[in-house]
Design a protein around this motif. Structure first.
Motif, PDB file in Angstrom:
ATOM      1  N   ASN A 204      56.779 -19.462  20.364  1.00  0.00           N
ATOM      2  CA  ASN A 204      56.250 -19.660  19.744  1.00  0.00           C
ATOM      3  C   ASN A 204      57.893 -20.483  18.638  1.00  0.00           C
ATOM      4  OD1 ASN A 204      54.387 -20.882  17.165  1.00  0.00           O
ATOM      5  ND2 ASN A 204      55.515 -19.858  15.809  1.00  0.00           N
ATOM      6  N   ASP A 205      58.678 -19.499  18.836  1.00  0.00           N
ATOM      7  CA  ASP A 205      60.023 -19.488  18.196  1.00  0.00           C
ATOM      8  C   ASP A 205      60.578 -20.896  19.217  1.00  0.00           C
ATOM      9  OD1 ASP A 205      59.394 -18.266  16.169  1.00  0.00           O
ATOM     10  OD2 ASP A 205      60.194 -16.123  17.080  1.00  0.00           O
ATOM     11  N   GLN A 206      60.212 -20.182  20.247  1.00  0.00           N
ATOM     12  CA  GLN A 206      61.249 -21.131  21.710  1.00  0.00           C
ATOM     13  C   GLN A 206      61.046 -22.925  21.511  1.00  0.00           C
ATOM     14  OE1 GLN A 206      60.901 -18.722  24.676  1.00  0.00           O
ATOM     15  NE2 GLN A 206      62.912 -18.064  25.239  1.00  0.00           N
ATOM     16  N   LEU A 207      59.727 -22.752  21.826  1.00  0.00           N
ATOM     17  CA  LEU A 207      58.854 -23.937  21.667  1.00  0.00           C
ATOM     18  C   LEU A 207      59.603 -24.867  21.164  1.00  0.00           C
ATOM     19  CD1 LEU A 207      55.436 -23.164  23.414  1.00  0.00           C
ATOM     20  CD2 LEU A 207      57.735 -24.144  24.546  1.00  0.00           C
ATOM     21  N   ALA A 208      59.256 -24.563  18.955  1.00  0.00           N
ATOM     22  CA  ALA A 208      59.596 -24.949  18.313  1.00  0.00           C
ATOM     23  C   ALA A 208      61.051 -26.158  17.892  1.00  0.00           C
ATOM     24  CB  ALA A 208      59.607 -23.909  16.697  1.00  0.00           C
ATOM     25  N   LYS A 209      61.901 -25.886  19.109  1.00  0.00           N
ATOM     26  CA  LYS A 209      62.806 -26.592  19.432  1.00  0.00           C
ATOM     27  C   LYS A 209      63.074 -27.537  20.075  1.00  0.00           C
ATOM     28  CE  LYS A 209      64.930 -21.524  18.383  1.00  0.00           C
ATOM     29  NZ  LYS A 209      66.306 -21.197  19.121  1.00  0.00           N
ATOM     30  N   LEU A 210      62.265 -27.562  21.107  1.00  0.00           N
ATOM     31  CA  LEU A 210      62.016 -28.677  22.077  1.00  0.00           C
ATOM     32  C   LEU A 210      61.138 -30.182  22.132  1.00  0.00           C
ATOM     33  CD1 LEU A 210      61.321 -25.954  25.177  1.00  0.00           C
ATOM     34  CD2 LEU A 210      63.984 -26.952  23.967  1.00  0.00           C
ATOM     35  N   ASP A 211      61.157 -30.612  22.617  1.00  0.00           N
ATOM     36  CA  ASP A 211      60.314 -32.053  22.249  1.00  0.00           C
ATOM     37  C   ASP A 211      58.932 -32.149  23.541  1.00  0.00           C
ATOM     38  OD1 ASP A 211      61.096 -32.231  24.800  1.00  0.00           O
ATOM     39  OD2 ASP A 211      61.947 -34.060  24.023  1.00  0.00           O
ATOM     40  N   LEU A 212      58.244 -32.685  23.462  1.00  0.00           N
ATOM     41  CA  LEU A 212      56.971 -32.536  23.410  1.00  0.00           C
ATOM     42  C   LEU A 212      56.723 -32.231  25.524  1.00  0.00           C
ATOM     43  CD1 LEU A 212      53.863 -32.703  24.064  1.00  0.00           C
ATOM     44  CD2 LEU A 212      53.835 -35.262  24.536  1.00  0.00           C
ATOM     45  N   SER A 213      57.744 -33.184  25.857  1.00  0.00           N
ATOM     46  CA  SER A 213      57.814 -33.044  27.889  1.00  0.00           C
ATOM     47  C   SER A 213      58.842 -31.993  27.839  1.00  0.00           C
ATOM     48  CB  SER A 213      58.929 -33.770  27.853  1.00  0.00           C
ATOM     49  OG  SER A 213      58.222 -35.142  27.733  1.00  0.00           O
TER      50      SER A 213
ATOM     51  N   GLY B 171      40.517 -37.565  23.380  1.00  0.00           N
ATOM     52  CA  GLY B 171      40.691 -37.932  22.264  1.00  0.00           C
ATOM     53  C   GLY B 171      42.557 -38.382  22.362  1.00  0.00           C
ATOM     54  N   ILE B 172      42.421 -38.777  21.529  1.00  0.00           N
ATOM     55  CA  ILE B 172      44.576 -39.908  21.693  1.00  0.00           C
ATOM     56  C   ILE B 172      45.244 -38.798  21.886  1.00  0.00           C
ATOM     57  CG2 ILE B 172      44.763 -39.730  18.859  1.00  0.00           C
ATOM     58  CD1 ILE B 172      46.002 -42.312  19.924  1.00  0.00           C
ATOM     59  N   GLU B 173      45.190 -37.657  20.784  1.00  0.00           N
ATOM     60  CA  GLU B 173      46.161 -36.342  20.929  1.00  0.00           C
ATOM     61  C   GLU B 173      46.257 -36.046  22.650  1.00  0.00           C
ATOM     62  OE1 GLU B 173      44.883 -35.173  17.528  1.00  0.00           O
ATOM     63  OE2 GLU B 173      42.914 -36.001  19.379  1.00  0.00           O
ATOM     64  N   ASP B 174      44.751 -35.337  23.425  1.00  0.00           N
ATOM     65  CA  ASP B 174      45.546 -34.499  24.369  1.00  0.00           C
ATOM     66  C   ASP B 174      45.410 -36.247  25.381  1.00  0.00           C
ATOM     67  OD1 ASP B 174      43.974 -32.575  23.668  1.00  0.00           O
ATOM     68  OD2 ASP B 174      42.408 -33.150  23.855  1.00  0.00           O
ATOM     69  N   GLN B 175      44.969 -37.317  25.694  1.00  0.00           N
ATOM     70  CA  GLN B 175      46.040 -38.275  26.113  1.00  0.00           C
ATOM     71  C   GLN B 175      47.074 -38.371  26.890  1.00  0.00           C
ATOM     72  OE1 GLN B 175      42.995 -38.645  28.391  1.00  0.00           O
ATOM     73  NE2 GLN B 175      43.746 -40.860  28.165  1.00  0.00           N
TER      74      GLN B 175
ATOM     75  N   GLY C 277      45.123 -29.652  23.076  1.00  0.00           N
ATOM     76  CA  GLY C 277      45.695 -30.818  21.757  1.00  0.00           C
ATOM     77  C   GLY C 277      45.503 -30.463  20.152  1.00  0.00           C
ATOM     78  N   LEU C 278      45.628 -29.093  20.139  1.00  0.00           N
ATOM     79  CA  LEU C 278      45.208 -29.366  18.487  1.00  0.00           C
ATOM     80  C   LEU C 278      46.517 -29.374  17.333  1.00  0.00           C
ATOM     81  CD1 LEU C 278      43.956 -25.203  18.222  1.00  0.00           C
ATOM     82  CD2 LEU C 278      42.513 -27.244  17.978  1.00  0.00           C
TER      83      LEU C 278
ATOM     84  N   LEU D  63      45.333 -14.612  27.386  1.00  0.00           N
ATOM     85  CA  LEU D  63      45.552 -15.196  27.540  1.00  0.00           C
ATOM     86  C   LEU D  63      46.561 -16.074  26.548  1.00  0.00           C
ATOM     87  CD1 LEU D  63      44.597 -18.287  26.373  1.00  0.00           C
ATOM     88  CD2 LEU D  63      43.604 -18.490  29.103  1.00  0.00           C
ATOM     89  N   ILE D  64      47.877 -16.602  26.610  1.00  0.00           N
ATOM     90  CA  ILE D  64      49.016 -17.642  25.764  1.00  0.00           C
ATOM     91  C   ILE D  64      47.929 -19.150  25.691  1.00  0.00           C
ATOM     92  CG2 ILE D  64      50.988 -17.867  24.836  1.00  0.00           C
ATOM     93  CD1 ILE D  64      51.516 -15.476  26.207  1.00  0.00           C
ATOM     94  N   LYS D  65      47.809 -18.852  23.938  1.00  0.00           N
ATOM     95  CA  LYS D  65      47.665 -20.510  23.632  1.00  0.00           C
ATOM     96  C   LYS D  65      48.694 -21.523  23.475  1.00  0.00           C
ATOM     97  CE  LYS D  65      44.301 -21.505  20.403  1.00  0.00           C
ATOM     98  NZ  LYS D  65      42.589 -21.740  20.369  1.00  0.00           N
ATOM     99  N   ILE D  66      49.068 -22.590  24.261  1.00  0.00           N
ATOM    100  CA  ILE D  66      49.791 -23.346  23.915  1.00  0.00           C
ATOM    101  C   ILE D  66      49.568 -24.695  23.280  1.00  0.00           C
ATOM    102  CG2 ILE D  66      52.465 -24.501  24.645  1.00  0.00           C
ATOM    103  CD1 ILE D  66      51.907 -21.659  24.572  1.00  0.00           C
ATOM    104  N   ASN D  67      50.304 -25.130  21.777  1.00  0.00           N
ATOM    105  CA  ASN D  67      49.590 -25.852  21.334  1.00  0.00           C
ATOM    106  C   ASN D  67      50.794 -26.804  20.694  1.00  0.00           C
ATOM    107  OD1 ASN D  67      47.024 -24.928  20.599  1.00  0.00           O
ATOM    108  ND2 ASN D  67      48.171 -23.237  19.103  1.00  0.00           N
ATOM    109  N   PRO D  68      51.372 -27.561  22.230  1.00  0.00           N
ATOM    110  CA  PRO D  68      52.571 -28.462  22.036  1.00  0.00           C
ATOM    111  C   PRO D  68      52.690 -29.677  20.922  1.00  0.00           C
ATOM    112  CG  PRO D  68      51.250 -29.385  23.861  1.00  0.00           C
ATOM    113  CD  PRO D  68      50.254 -27.734  23.200  1.00  0.00           C
ATOM    114  N   LEU D  69      51.271 -30.342  20.666  1.00  0.00           N
ATOM    115  CA  LEU D  69      51.717 -30.961  19.537  1.00  0.00           C
ATOM    116  C   LEU D  69      51.304 -30.708  17.753  1.00  0.00           C
ATOM    117  CD1 LEU D  69      49.468 -34.452  21.183  1.00  0.00           C
ATOM    118  CD2 LEU D  69      51.850 -33.694  20.583  1.00  0.00           C
TER     119      LEU D  69
END
Length: 249
Positions: free
Chosen positions: A14-23, A43-47, A143-144, A166-172
């Motif tokens: 979580n701490d690492q992802l906070a520093k990155l952009d979506l891609s 939905g639009i966020e999932d798209q 897309g949460l 598993l680990i759930k990733i919410n990149p948005l």
């Protein structure tokens, strides 16, 4: 992966992802190895996430839960999205035996009658197909976003799902709807036409209405229920996969 190890890993991630952009968030997750599955409701966020996966040619399985009660516009968008991005979307359907058992116990549209009946419908049409979609996955990408509802206001970028191991990733998680819409417009991302008709959050047709001015984004989902109960179980911590006969959903 134990719950303790999984929780610690998720917190560090979580701490690492906070520093990155979506891609870069998505690419970093795939660099960790294991099977990554993104479940999209179109939905639009999932798209937007699908667009990032396609642009980076990332090794992420894109899957959708084709519940049997989706809007025609959503079904059409599945095919359009595959063609637009040149990728395949795996479709997971409910089992007919589960649908028949639900209808026998509650009636086809019994979900309007009680929270119990609605949760049982979501279990048959969404939770059980999700279980199949996530088989063997190390990471579940969703897309949460924090702005979608009060229930999601504290959504992290990574969290351990003890129920599914598993680990759930919410990149948005930190994106607001204005940023989502701007990205979609700038990158010609195909979106569900229902969004323009007042449906910011789109699920099954019988359980989704357009929202009224000033209402939260997810106010149109299961609108006949109390706010604190309006989740399907996919993203509720420790939500057990219920049987159709259970009355404790």
């Amino acid at each position: 992966m134990t719950a303790h190890t999984g929780t610690g890993t998720a917190e560090a991630l979580n701490d690492q992802l906070a520093k990155l952009d979506l891609s870069d968030r998505l690419a970093f997750v795939t660099s960790l190895g294991g099977r990554s599955v993104f479940t999209t409701s179109l939905g639009i966020e999932d798209q937007v996430i699908t667009a990032a996966i396609a642009a980076g040619r990332l090794p992420i399985v894109v899957a959708t839960l084709e519940t049997g009660r989706l809007f025609p516009e959503t079904l059409a968008l599945i095919d359009e999205t595959e063609a637009h991005f040149g990728l395949a979307i795996e479709r997971y359907h409910p089992l007919q035996d589960d649908i028949d058992a639900y209808a026998a116990q509650y009636g086809l549209n019994g979900f309007y009658d009680s929270v119990e009946a609605r949760h049982a419908c979501c279990a048959a049409r969404k939770l059980k197909p999700l279980q199949r979609a996530l088989e063997g996955a190390s990471f579940w990408i969703t897309g949460l976003r924090r702005g979608q509802s009060g229930n999601r206001a504290d959504t992290p970028f990574a969290e351990f799902d003890a129920e599914r191991g598993l680990i759930k990733i919410n990149p948005l998680a930190d994106w607001d709807i204005e940023r989502i819409r701007a990205f979609a417009a700038e990158n010609a991302v195909p979106v569900n036409p229902l969004h323009a008709r007042g449906y910011p959050s789109i699920g099954c047709e019988p359980c989704t209405r357009a929202i009224k001015p000033g209402e939260p984004e997810r106010a149109g989902r299961w609108w006949w229920e109390n706010d604190e109960k309006r989740e399907c179980g996919l993203h509720v911590p420790d939500a057990a996969l219920p049987s159709l006969e259970s009355s404790s959903l």
